[in-house]
Design an enzyme around this catalytic site. Structure first.
Site, PDB file in Angstrom:
ATOM      1  N   ASP A  54       0.842  -1.199   0.000  1.00  0.00           N
ATOM      2  CA  ASP A  54       0.000   0.000   0.000  1.00  0.00           C
ATOM      3  C   ASP A  54       0.878   1.250   0.000  1.00  0.00           C
ATOM      4  OD1 ASP A  54      -2.727   1.210   0.366  1.00  0.00           O
ATOM      5  OD2 ASP A  54      -1.681   2.089   2.081  1.00  0.00           O
ATOM      6  N   LYS A  89      -2.021   6.005  -4.257  1.00  0.00           N
ATOM      7  CA  LYS A  89      -3.116   6.962  -4.010  1.00  0.00           C
ATOM      8  C   LYS A  89      -2.752   8.312  -4.603  1.00  0.00           C
ATOM      9  CE  LYS A  89      -3.557   4.706   0.476  1.00  0.00           C
ATOM     10  NZ  LYS A  89      -2.180   4.529   0.963  1.00  0.00           N
TER      11      LYS A  89
HETATM   12  P1  NAP Z   1      -0.431   0.680  11.864  1.00  0.00           P
HETATM   13  O1  NAP Z   1      -0.124  -0.254  10.751  1.00  0.00           O
HETATM   14  O2  NAP Z   1      -1.659   0.482  12.654  1.00  0.00           O
HETATM   15  O3  NAP Z   1       0.792   0.738  12.877  1.00  0.00           O
HETATM   16  C1  NAP Z   1       2.110   0.900  12.427  1.00  0.00           C
HETATM   17  C2  NAP Z   1       3.014   0.996  13.642  1.00  0.00           C
HETATM   18  O4  NAP Z   1       2.861  -0.173  14.432  1.00  0.00           O
HETATM   19  C3  NAP Z   1       4.461   1.101  13.279  1.00  0.00           C
HETATM   20  O5  NAP Z   1       5.040   2.046  14.169  1.00  0.00           O
HETATM   21  C4  NAP Z   1       5.020  -0.300  13.556  1.00  0.00           C
HETATM   22  O6  NAP Z   1       6.358  -0.216  13.999  1.00  0.00           O
HETATM   23  C5  NAP Z   1       4.130  -0.795  14.664  1.00  0.00           C
HETATM   24  N1  NAP Z   1       3.868  -2.238  14.611  1.00  0.00           N
HETATM   25  C6  NAP Z   1       3.618  -2.999  13.518  1.00  0.00           C
HETATM   26  N2  NAP Z   1       3.407  -4.281  13.853  1.00  0.00           N
HETATM   27  C7  NAP Z   1       3.542  -4.342  15.201  1.00  0.00           C
HETATM   28  C8  NAP Z   1       3.450  -5.404  16.140  1.00  0.00           C
HETATM   29  N3  NAP Z   1       3.183  -6.657  15.767  1.00  0.00           N
HETATM   30  N4  NAP Z   1       3.653  -5.088  17.458  1.00  0.00           N
HETATM   31  C9  NAP Z   1       3.926  -3.820  17.849  1.00  0.00           C
HETATM   32  N5  NAP Z   1       4.021  -2.778  17.009  1.00  0.00           N
HETATM   33  C10 NAP Z   1       3.835  -3.037  15.690  1.00  0.00           C
HETATM   34  O7  NAP Z   1      -0.481   2.196  11.359  1.00  0.00           O
HETATM   35  P2  NAP Z   1      -0.307   3.026  10.024  1.00  0.00           P
HETATM   36  O8  NAP Z   1       1.068   2.946   9.464  1.00  0.00           O
HETATM   37  O9  NAP Z   1      -0.888   4.330  10.335  1.00  0.00           O
HETATM   38  O10 NAP Z   1      -1.300   2.308   8.997  1.00  0.00           O
HETATM   39  C11 NAP Z   1      -0.906   1.274   8.144  1.00  0.00           C
HETATM   40  C12 NAP Z   1      -0.892   1.724   6.704  1.00  0.00           C
HETATM   41  O11 NAP Z   1      -2.174   2.217   6.300  1.00  0.00           O
HETATM   42  C13 NAP Z   1       0.031   2.912   6.412  1.00  0.00           C
HETATM   43  O12 NAP Z   1       1.389   2.552   6.445  1.00  0.00           O
HETATM   44  C14 NAP Z   1      -0.509   3.362   5.082  1.00  0.00           C
HETATM   45  O13 NAP Z   1      -0.039   2.506   4.056  1.00  0.00           O
HETATM   46  C15 NAP Z   1      -2.010   3.197   5.301  1.00  0.00           C
HETATM   47  N6  NAP Z   1      -2.687   4.450   5.746  1.00  0.00           N
HETATM   48  C16 NAP Z   1      -3.561   5.030   4.884  1.00  0.00           C
HETATM   49  C17 NAP Z   1      -4.210   6.197   5.246  1.00  0.00           C
HETATM   50  C18 NAP Z   1      -5.180   6.834   4.284  1.00  0.00           C
HETATM   51  O14 NAP Z   1      -5.525   8.007   4.484  1.00  0.00           O
HETATM   52  N7  NAP Z   1      -5.648   6.131   3.292  1.00  0.00           N
HETATM   53  C19 NAP Z   1      -3.983   6.786   6.504  1.00  0.00           C
HETATM   54  C20 NAP Z   1      -3.101   6.141   7.382  1.00  0.00           C
HETATM   55  C21 NAP Z   1      -2.467   4.965   6.993  1.00  0.00           C
HETATM   56  P3  NAP Z   1       7.531  -1.154  13.367  1.00  0.00           P
HETATM   57  O15 NAP Z   1       7.662  -0.761  11.920  1.00  0.00           O
HETATM   58  O16 NAP Z   1       8.700  -0.761  14.174  1.00  0.00           O
HETATM   59  O17 NAP Z   1       7.106  -2.579  13.569  1.00  0.00           O
END
Ligand code: NAP
Length: 315
Positions: A54, A89
């Protein structure tokens, strides 16, 4: 490290050739504190069995994702680019009907790909054309021509630049408007869904209309961003201990059991692998009772400064 499971897939009904999307994808939104590069993380993820990525023009990662894919092909980790499901996106600066096709072509050049599997309207907002700025200054916002933008996205799919088109951060009200004129309905609506923001109404609406929901921030940004409603939740800790799993795995398993697709970001080898280990066990009825007690609050309230009052249509 545990063996790699095969990630289940869902069909995107309005896609060209009934494209299948692996239910779990790797997020690539940048984090200032992260020391691993996107290229290394994507390459490692491909080694571990991730097949869905993504990205977004605004994340500034398309070049690195493309380089990782090229390297994976060179190393023989995959035999064809078609084994991967790649999403990007369009940023709000490109939400103008005449800028959509060129913006997607630019993304493809940056990614070194001939087509995407899915392109999303990142936010239902338009600003004056120009550089990516985050947060978005409200003074830069102009009218969002949803019909014009969507017609151009339909053109992108017809031209073969992408297999599917979709929305992100669309409320039910905005999806209803989109469906009223779409000749190709959105394949996906990517929105925040996690145990602290379960979005039951929006999910039910999307299910009825055949729109696949992709959950973003499935861990509410994980433990590395400090305490949060799910990763620091005592109920979930108890539940995770009882299953011999981590809270992150409980969060992802719940999304899977809801029939959702989700993009979770980890650039850490171990956590990347941990997040894949959710397909061969189940939550219990008692778990669901406990999960229903979790306080609900939207984490990502909007990309603008100040926040817009009507972005979510009070949903
Ligand atoms: P998330 O995936 O909920 O959380 C990511 C964070 O959690 C990172 O700091 C990661 O650190 C940590 N993490 C991952 N697996 C873990 C585990 N098993 N245990 C503990 N910590 C863990 O948050 P996000 O990055 O906001 O969302 C995911 C993706 O959604 C984004 O990267 C993006 O591609 C997409 N997104 C889209 C939008 C939109 O507007 N469409 C908005 C926000 C996000 P480490 O890397 O150190 O593991």
């Amino acid at each position: 490290m545990a063996a790699t499971p095969t990630v289940p897939e869902v069909v995107l009904p309005s896609s060209t050739g009934q494209r299948k999307m692996p239910v779990m994808g790797l997020g690539t939104a940048p984090e200032a504190t992260c020391k691993v590069t996107t290229k290394d993380a994507v390459l490692e993820a491909i080694k571990q069995g991730y097949r869905h990525f993504d990205a977004a023009a605004a994340y500034g990662v398309e070049k690195s994702v493309g380089e990782a894919i090229a390297e994976a092909l060179k190393l023989g980790l995959i035999s064809s680019r078609d084994e991967l499901f790649v999403t990007s996106k369009l940023w709000v600066t490109d939400n103008h009907p005449e800028l959509i096709v060129p913006a997607l072509q630019k993304s493809l050049r940056t990614l070194q790909l001939e087509n995407l599997d899915l392109i999303l309207i990142h936010w239902p907002i338009t600003t004056k054309p120009g550089e990516v700025k985050y947060p978005i200054e409200v003074s830069e916002i102009v009218e969002f021509d949803m019909k014009g933008v969507w017609t151009s996205l339909e053109e992108c799919q017809k031209l073969g630049l992408t297999k599917a088109i979709g929305a992100s951060n669309f409320s039910i009200k905005k999806l209803e408007k989109l469906l009223s004129f779409a000749t190709i309905p959105p394949a996906v609506n990517q929105v925040e869904v996690n145990l602290g923001w379960q979005q039951e109404k929006l999910r039910a609406f999307c299910k009825e209309k055949g729109i696949v929901v992709t959950a973003f921030s499935p861990l509410r940004k994980g433990a590395s961003r400090g305490a949060n409603l799910v990763m620091d939740n005592d109920i979930l800790k108890e539940l995770a201990d009882a299953h011999g799993k981590t809270i992150a795995q409980i969060c992802l398993r719940w999304l899977y059991e809801q029939g959702l697709t989700f993009v979770v970001k980890s650039y850490d080898k171990e956590r990347m692998n941990q997040n894949l280990q959710i397909f061969d066990w189940s939550l219990t009825e008692d778990d669901y009772k406990k999960i229903s007690e979790i306080h609900q609050e939207r984490l990502i309230k909007g990309p603008t400064k100040p926040l817009l009052d009507d972005l979510w249509d009070e949903e």
